[in-house]
Design a protein around this motif. Structure first.
Motif, PDB file in Angstrom:
ATOM      1  N   ALA A  76     -19.767  28.575 -40.813  1.00  0.00           N
ATOM      2  CA  ALA A  76     -19.245  29.707 -40.053  1.00  0.00           C
ATOM      3  C   ALA A  76     -19.013  30.912 -40.959  1.00  0.00           C
ATOM      4  O   ALA A  76     -19.262  32.050 -40.580  1.00  0.00           O
ATOM      5  CB  ALA A  76     -17.953  29.303 -39.347  1.00  0.00           C
ATOM      6  N   GLU A  77     -18.549  30.645 -42.193  1.00  0.00           N
ATOM      7  CA  GLU A  77     -18.367  31.743 -43.147  1.00  0.00           C
ATOM      8  C   GLU A  77     -19.719  32.363 -43.510  1.00  0.00           C
ATOM      9  O   GLU A  77     -19.883  33.575 -43.537  1.00  0.00           O
ATOM     10  CB  GLU A  77     -17.697  31.226 -44.426  1.00  0.00           C
ATOM     11  N   SER A  80     -21.123  34.821 -41.059  1.00  0.00           N
ATOM     12  CA  SER A  80     -20.644  36.195 -41.209  1.00  0.00           C
ATOM     13  C   SER A  80     -21.259  36.853 -42.436  1.00  0.00           C
ATOM     14  O   SER A  80     -21.608  38.033 -42.405  1.00  0.00           O
ATOM     15  CB  SER A  80     -19.126  36.216 -41.324  1.00  0.00           C
ATOM     16  N   VAL A  81     -21.393  36.072 -43.536  1.00  0.00           N
ATOM     17  CA  VAL A  81     -21.944  36.649 -44.764  1.00  0.00           C
ATOM     18  C   VAL A  81     -23.353  37.172 -44.522  1.00  0.00           C
ATOM     19  O   VAL A  81     -23.693  38.289 -44.909  1.00  0.00           O
ATOM     20  CB  VAL A  81     -21.936  35.596 -45.896  1.00  0.00           C
ATOM     21  N   ALA A  83     -24.751  38.199 -41.760  1.00  0.00           N
ATOM     22  CA  ALA A  83     -24.741  39.429 -40.978  1.00  0.00           C
ATOM     23  C   ALA A  83     -24.247  40.601 -41.819  1.00  0.00           C
ATOM     24  O   ALA A  83     -24.770  41.714 -41.714  1.00  0.00           O
ATOM     25  CB  ALA A  83     -23.865  39.249 -39.754  1.00  0.00           C
ATOM     26  N   LEU A  84     -23.257  40.336 -42.680  1.00  0.00           N
ATOM     27  CA  LEU A  84     -22.708  41.436 -43.486  1.00  0.00           C
ATOM     28  C   LEU A  84     -23.712  41.899 -44.543  1.00  0.00           C
ATOM     29  O   LEU A  84     -23.716  43.082 -44.900  1.00  0.00           O
ATOM     30  CB  LEU A  84     -21.391  41.008 -44.137  1.00  0.00           C
ATOM     31  N   LEU A  87     -25.896  44.276 -42.626  1.00  0.00           N
ATOM     32  CA  LEU A  87     -25.185  45.528 -42.366  1.00  0.00           C
ATOM     33  C   LEU A  87     -24.934  46.281 -43.669  1.00  0.00           C
ATOM     34  O   LEU A  87     -25.004  47.512 -43.711  1.00  0.00           O
ATOM     35  CB  LEU A  87     -23.861  45.237 -41.658  1.00  0.00           C
TER      36      LEU A  87
ATOM     37  N   GLY B  11     -19.439  45.628 -38.223  1.00  0.00           N
ATOM     38  CA  GLY B  11     -18.991  45.084 -39.500  1.00  0.00           C
ATOM     39  C   GLY B  11     -17.667  44.358 -39.362  1.00  0.00           C
ATOM     40  O   GLY B  11     -17.485  43.243 -39.854  1.00  0.00           O
ATOM     41  N   PHE B  14     -17.634  40.874 -37.967  1.00  0.00           N
ATOM     42  CA  PHE B  14     -17.969  39.779 -38.873  1.00  0.00           C
ATOM     43  C   PHE B  14     -16.901  39.565 -39.927  1.00  0.00           C
ATOM     44  O   PHE B  14     -16.732  38.462 -40.429  1.00  0.00           O
ATOM     45  CB  PHE B  14     -19.318  40.048 -39.547  1.00  0.00           C
ATOM     46  N   ILE B  15     -16.198  40.654 -40.298  1.00  0.00           N
ATOM     47  CA  ILE B  15     -15.173  40.503 -41.344  1.00  0.00           C
ATOM     48  C   ILE B  15     -13.960  39.744 -40.787  1.00  0.00           C
ATOM     49  O   ILE B  15     -13.387  38.899 -41.470  1.00  0.00           O
ATOM     50  CB  ILE B  15     -14.765  41.890 -41.887  1.00  0.00           C
ATOM     51  N   PRO B  17     -13.463  37.198 -38.589  1.00  0.00           N
ATOM     52  CA  PRO B  17     -13.403  35.734 -38.708  1.00  0.00           C
ATOM     53  C   PRO B  17     -13.353  35.234 -40.151  1.00  0.00           C
ATOM     54  O   PRO B  17     -12.851  34.144 -40.416  1.00  0.00           O
ATOM     55  CB  PRO B  17     -14.683  35.254 -38.004  1.00  0.00           C
ATOM     56  N   MET B  18     -13.857  36.045 -41.112  1.00  0.00           N
ATOM     57  CA  MET B  18     -13.844  35.588 -42.503  1.00  0.00           C
ATOM     58  C   MET B  18     -12.449  35.634 -43.112  1.00  0.00           C
ATOM     59  O   MET B  18     -12.054  34.745 -43.857  1.00  0.00           O
ATOM     60  CB  MET B  18     -14.792  36.445 -43.343  1.00  0.00           C
ATOM     61  N   ARG B  21      -8.745  33.242 -41.629  1.00  0.00           N
ATOM     62  CA  ARG B  21      -8.325  31.871 -41.889  1.00  0.00           C
ATOM     63  C   ARG B  21      -7.085  31.842 -42.768  1.00  0.00           C
ATOM     64  O   ARG B  21      -6.257  30.950 -42.659  1.00  0.00           O
ATOM     65  CB  ARG B  21      -9.460  31.103 -42.557  1.00  0.00           C
TER      66      ARG B  21
END
Lengths: 166, 483
Positions: A76-77, A80-81, A83-84, A87, B11, B14-15, B17-18, B21
């Motif tokens: 899951a991390e 996001s990485v 996609a980032l 971007l 942006g 996505f940031i 959910p990272m 936690r």
């Protein structure tokens, strides 16, 4: 290869073959991602192949081994990485050249048709590859983690496997 | 500056959910900060126009973003309502789990809507529309209960059908014109006229975006989907989503890309009147507050489409003004319903009553919202409906003017039903000791209620027409896009 002799998953034939081919599948996926700007394929196609490697592992060895190899929380991390990264490439263009998504990595004449060419397409492909690879794996993991129970009043509930299964 | 409207929420989505936690407050803080930024950007873009070439590629090769009066109007509506919804979510979303997923999906939806109203490329529009739609499917299902899942499934299936129509239409459009850029398509159509495949593409677009806008007869998903979502999401869906990816795109395509004709205007007027009447009449019988508001959304979108369908300058102004107004008061009403649900756990009007004594602020703001949507002076809804009715009379459509007035009375009747059963009367047993609405939930309701009065004040003094509404109407009335 610890924990792979468990009774979970499919037969020993499937497990053995999987062990032989999964590395090649993964490698092929990475190749498709990295050479996306030179040969057919790219981030999405390569990402799908990467995801397939992990899905094959889940099918053959069962969920426990698969989640040891690629923990869904880590996946899951990474999601996001990926996609980032994509971007980030776009925003880097905005920061460096004042234009969103501007190609900021110049390709010298001599480097054409080599791996490090085509400017920002390679980092974009890597970002997409990571994103698609782990997303598809996560979709598969989520679908296999839930099952439907029918309550007494006829309504259906989604229940996480192994938790309230009694 | 223009790509930031998409880049920032994407942006952050996505940031969040990272980082969440480890930091439990991070989703609230980051989500709200993002919406504050976007609202400031939207307000700063008032009066600006421009075409932005992504990656520095010129128009036929690259994708361009077009900022004009209509885009600015929609950007402001999306981001202001979005800010109100995120403020409301801070406390309201404690009723649910996984707040970071909620904010992440929320910002995806905002990024998608901002992208749709900014892009000048048909396929790019499709992608942004799907970002907004798919995150809204997930948000409708957010509670994961039987009702939510059923509504989300229905919404997903119908939404996907609409998306397929749109994709097919884009394929036809590309096949006939050889380009996906809206301005190029428009110049091509302006010089060569319509062909049969393009007419087919146009009808597919009408069905697809008509379904996204929930125009009757494509409205069946809305009364299920909007009440099932968490209240701030209902506010976003009814307040801005159906307009940004439905009415806006429809108007853009008909006026600026395909070129408006008398037949198309007539079609818009019919769709508008049908939605207005059917949505309004179906709302009367509802007992679930949010379901009633959802039907009323169908009816109010009918007003907007009717205004646009008149095609006259006054009609366009009326339709667009009503679009902004509806996004304000409908999101206010949904937030009110959310506050009532938060305090009492109940949405059935028959089990509520007398809440004015226990929740004066929710009651007061909801009265403002109800009166505004029913078209009672001095609130903003009165002025926009007045302009639409005047535009009907001016262009000789007397029957439409009468229908609009009658449906306004119908709206008043079911809004009074809400007031009577939920907020007025004697307090029901068990409802007299409710927990107070937290300040962060009260603030957005108050802001939106003030905006209901403020928008009316601005139109009377003539301040917001030259700033917001007139440039938007000019963008539509300007006809075909030029390069």
């Amino acid at each position: 290869m610890n924990g792979r002799s468990s009774r979970e998953g499919m037969s020993v034939i499937v497990k053995t073959v999987t062990r032989w081919v999964e590395g090649f599948i993964l490698l092929y996926g990475i190749y498709i991602v990295l050479y996306g700007h030179l040969t057919p394929g790219g981030g999405f196609a390569g990402g799908v192949i990467i995801a397939c490697a992990f899905i094959l592992l889940t099918l053959a060895e069962g969920q426990r081994v698969a989640s040891k190899t690629l923990n869904p929380a880590v996946a899951a991390e990474l999601d996001s990485v990926g996609a980032l990264i994509f971007l980030g490439v776009a925003v880097a263009g905005l920061v460096v050249a004042q234009v969103f998504f501007k190609n900021i990595i110049a390709t010298p004449e001599a480097a054409q048709f080599h791996l490090f060419s085509a400017g920002v397409i390679l980092p974009c492909n890597i970002g997409i590859g990571i994103k698609v690879g782990v997303s598809l794996f996560l979709v598969f993991a989520m679908l296999s983690a839930l099952h439907v129970t029918v309550r007494q009043d006829g309504k259906r509930d989604l229940v996480r496997r192994g938790k309230d299964e009694s | 500056m223009i790509p930031l409207f998409v880049a920032i929420p994407l942006g952050m989505a996505f940031i969040i959910p990272m980082v969440s936690r480890k930091l439990t407050r991070a989703p609230d803080v980051l989500g709200n900060a993002t919406m504050v930024c976007l609202t400031a950007l939207a307000l700063a873009s008032i009066g600006r126009t421009g075409i932005y070439h992504m990656g520095g590629w010129e128009t036929p090769i690259g994708i361009d973003l077009r900022l004009d009066g209509l885009s600015v109007l929609l950007l402001i509506a999306v981001n202001v309502v979005g800010l109100a919804a995120t403020l409301f979510s801070v406390d309201y979303m404690r009723l649910y789990t996984s707040k970071f997923r909620y904010y992440s999906l929320f910002l995806f939806m905002v990024a998608g809507m901002n992208g749709v109203v900014l892009t000048g490329d048909m396929f790019n529009l499709f992608v942004f529309m799907e970002i907004a739609s798919i995150s809204s499917y997930a948000l409708v299902a957010f509670g994961c209960e039987h009702e939510e899942l059923e509504a989300a499934f229905k919404y997903t299936v119908l939404g996907s059908v609409a998306s397929t129509f749109v994709l097919l239409a884009i394929a036809f459009m590309y096949g006939m014109t050889g380009t996906l850029n809206m301005a190029h398509v428009a110049t091509k159509i302006a010089s060569e006229g319509m062909s049969t495949p393009l007419m087919f593409a146009l009808s597919l677009f009408l069905c697809g975006f008509g379904l996204k806008a929930a125009l009757v007869p494509f409205h069946a998903w809305l009364p299920d989907a909007h009440p099932a979502a968490p209240a701030p999401i209902s506010a976003m869906l009814s307040g801005v989503l159906i307009k940004a990816i439905g009415v806006y795109v429809l108007a853009r395509l008909l006026f600026n890309v395909f070129g408006i004709t008398d037949n198309l205007l007539q079609l818009l007027r019919w769709a508008g009147v049908l939605s207005m009447v059917v949505g309004g009449l179906l709302a009367i019988g509802q007992w679930d507050i949010k379901r009633l508001f959802a039907y009323s959304s169908i009816s109010q979108v009918g007003y907007i489409v009717l205004g646009l369908g008149l095609g006259t300058p006054l009609g366009l102004v009326g339709g667009l003004y009503h679009l902004v107004n509806h996004s304000i008061f409908k999101s206010l009403l949904f937030l009110n319903a959310g506050a009532v649900e938060y305090a009492t756990g109940e949405r059935d009007m028959r089990k509520l009553g007398g809440l004015n004594k226990v929740m004066p602020l929710t009651g007061g703001t909801s009265l403002v919202g109800s009166m505004a949507i029913a078209g009672i002076p001095p609130f903003n809804g009165f002025w926009s409906k007045l302009i639409i009715v005047l535009a009907c009379v001016q262009s000789g459509h007397y029957a439409l003017a009468v229908t609009a007035v009658v449906m306004s009375l119908v709206t008043l009747s079911f809004q009074l039903k809400v007031q009577r059963y939920v907020f007025f009367g004697s307090v029901r047993a068990g409802l007299d000791r409710l927990q107070q609405i937290p300040g962060l939930m009260a603030a957005p309701m108050l802001i939106l209620a003030v905006l209901c009065v403020g928008m009316a004040f601005l139109i009377i003094t003539g301040m917001d027409t030259p700033l917001l509404i007139a440039p938007a109407a000019d963008a539509l009335a300007g006809g075909f896009f030029t390069l």
